[in-house]
Design a protein around this motif. Structure first.
Motif, PDB file in Angstrom:
ATOM      1  N   CYS A  97       0.871  -1.172   0.000  1.00  0.00           N
ATOM      2  CA  CYS A  97       0.000   0.000   0.000  1.00  0.00           C
ATOM      3  C   CYS A  97       0.909   1.224   0.000  1.00  0.00           C
ATOM      4  O   CYS A  97       1.665   1.438   0.953  1.00  0.00           O
ATOM      5  N   ALA A  98       0.859   1.987  -1.069  1.00  0.00           N
ATOM      6  CA  ALA A  98       1.731   3.137  -1.215  1.00  0.00           C
ATOM      7  C   ALA A  98       0.935   4.431  -1.139  1.00  0.00           C
ATOM      8  O   ALA A  98      -0.121   4.558  -1.769  1.00  0.00           O
ATOM      9  N   LEU A  99       1.448   5.379  -0.365  1.00  0.00           N
ATOM     10  CA  LEU A  99       0.855   6.706  -0.266  1.00  0.00           C
ATOM     11  C   LEU A  99       1.593   7.652  -1.204  1.00  0.00           C
ATOM     12  O   LEU A  99       2.819   7.678  -1.231  1.00  0.00           O
ATOM     13  N   VAL A 100       0.827   8.436  -1.963  1.00  0.00           N
ATOM     14  CA  VAL A 100       1.398   9.445  -2.844  1.00  0.00           C
ATOM     15  C   VAL A 100       0.649  10.750  -2.590  1.00  0.00           C
ATOM     16  O   VAL A 100      -0.578  10.787  -2.707  1.00  0.00           O
ATOM     17  N   VAL A 101       1.357  11.804  -2.213  1.00  0.00           N
ATOM     18  CA  VAL A 101       0.723  13.105  -1.995  1.00  0.00           C
ATOM     19  C   VAL A 101       1.283  14.098  -3.006  1.00  0.00           C
ATOM     20  O   VAL A 101       2.500  14.309  -3.077  1.00  0.00           O
ATOM     21  N   SER A 102       0.402  14.685  -3.785  1.00  0.00           N
ATOM     22  CA  SER A 102       0.843  15.591  -4.850  1.00  0.00           C
ATOM     23  C   SER A 102      -0.164  16.729  -5.019  1.00  0.00           C
ATOM     24  O   SER A 102      -0.787  17.159  -4.064  1.00  0.00           O
ATOM     25  N   HIS A 103      -0.338  17.162  -6.266  1.00  0.00           N
ATOM     26  CA  HIS A 103      -1.091  18.375  -6.575  1.00  0.00           C
ATOM     27  C   HIS A 103      -2.183  18.082  -7.605  1.00  0.00           C
ATOM     28  O   HIS A 103      -2.090  17.117  -8.370  1.00  0.00           O
ATOM     29  N   GLY A 104      -3.196  18.957  -7.645  1.00  0.00           N
ATOM     30  CA  GLY A 104      -4.342  18.701  -8.505  1.00  0.00           C
ATOM     31  C   GLY A 104      -4.011  18.538  -9.966  1.00  0.00           C
ATOM     32  O   GLY A 104      -4.493  17.618 -10.629  1.00  0.00           O
TER      33      GLY A 104
END
Length: 218
Positions: free
Chosen positions: A139-146
């Motif tokens: 399970c990988a978390l990726v936080v980025s932009h719209g």
């Protein structure tokens, strides 16, 4: 039958004052406002039970801080900050209100759509598809932009990822969560897109416009 390799949770950062004021941020390093901090904590609670094994974030503060809130519930999971996950570089438009006039073609410093699409595809191949195989799906978390998320997902849907049943594409709002399930053969399914059910405020109270995502049309 293909075996699931990973579930990738793609989260947009929390609200900033620039989001609220319809200011184009691009790679300008803006910070979460009070609402964005609250949203970050709410999405963190919503993802508390997900057994993350890897975490990636844009190195811009509004994204990395959102990721840090989420990982408060996942001690021991290292957070990798990556410039590749940054929003589209908006050049001369950064810091201006949406609708500002850009320079003529050939003079503009805005990152081209082609370059951004290539960047998102390259990041997916080099990072997500390169996740080490384990006995259980990662399970990988990726936080980025719209803007980045929209281009990434559209690119995936044009290649080896299909749209899941009842999943609809729409606006990628602050701290919305999208999920892509990846199989061992590299194919995948978009099982959720831009869900904000974790937010207490009504949908109309969430910033509806995304100056950076709208700016993708320039």
């Amino acid at each position: 039958m293909a075996v699931a390799m990973a579930r990738v949770y793609i989260v947009r950062h929390g609200e900033t004052d620039e989001n609220r004021q319809a200011i184009i941020q691009g790679q300008f390093d803006s910070h979460l406002n009070a609402k964005g901090i609250e949203q970050g904590k709410r999405v963190a609670e919503a993802l508390r039970a997900v057994p993350f094994t890897a975490a990636f974030t844009s190195d811009l503060v509004r994204a990395s801080k959102t990721a840090e809130y989420i990982l408060e519930h996942h001690p021991g999971v290292p957070l990798r900050k990556q410039t590749e996950l940054r929003e589209r570089y908006m050049g001369e438009l950064q810091g201006k209100k949406y609708g500002a006039k850009m320079l003529p073609p050939g003079e503009s410093t805005v990152e081209s759509i082609e370059a951004m699409s290539a960047r998102t595809a390259r990041w997916w191949a080099d990072t997500v598809l390169a996740l080490p195989r384990r006995s259980e799906p990662q399970c990988a978390l990726v936080v980025s932009h719209g803007g980045f998320i929209g281009v990434l997902v559209k690119g995936l849907l044009n290649k080896r990822v299909r749209l899941g049943k009842d999943v609809q594409m729409g606006r990628c709002l602050n701290t919305s969560v999208s999920i892509v399930e990846i199989m061992e053969d590299g194919r995948g399914v978009l099982v959720q897109y831009a869900d904000i059910s974790h937010l207490a405020e009504s949908r109309k109270e969430v910033v509806q416009g995304n100056a950076d995502e709208q700016g993708l049309r320039v």
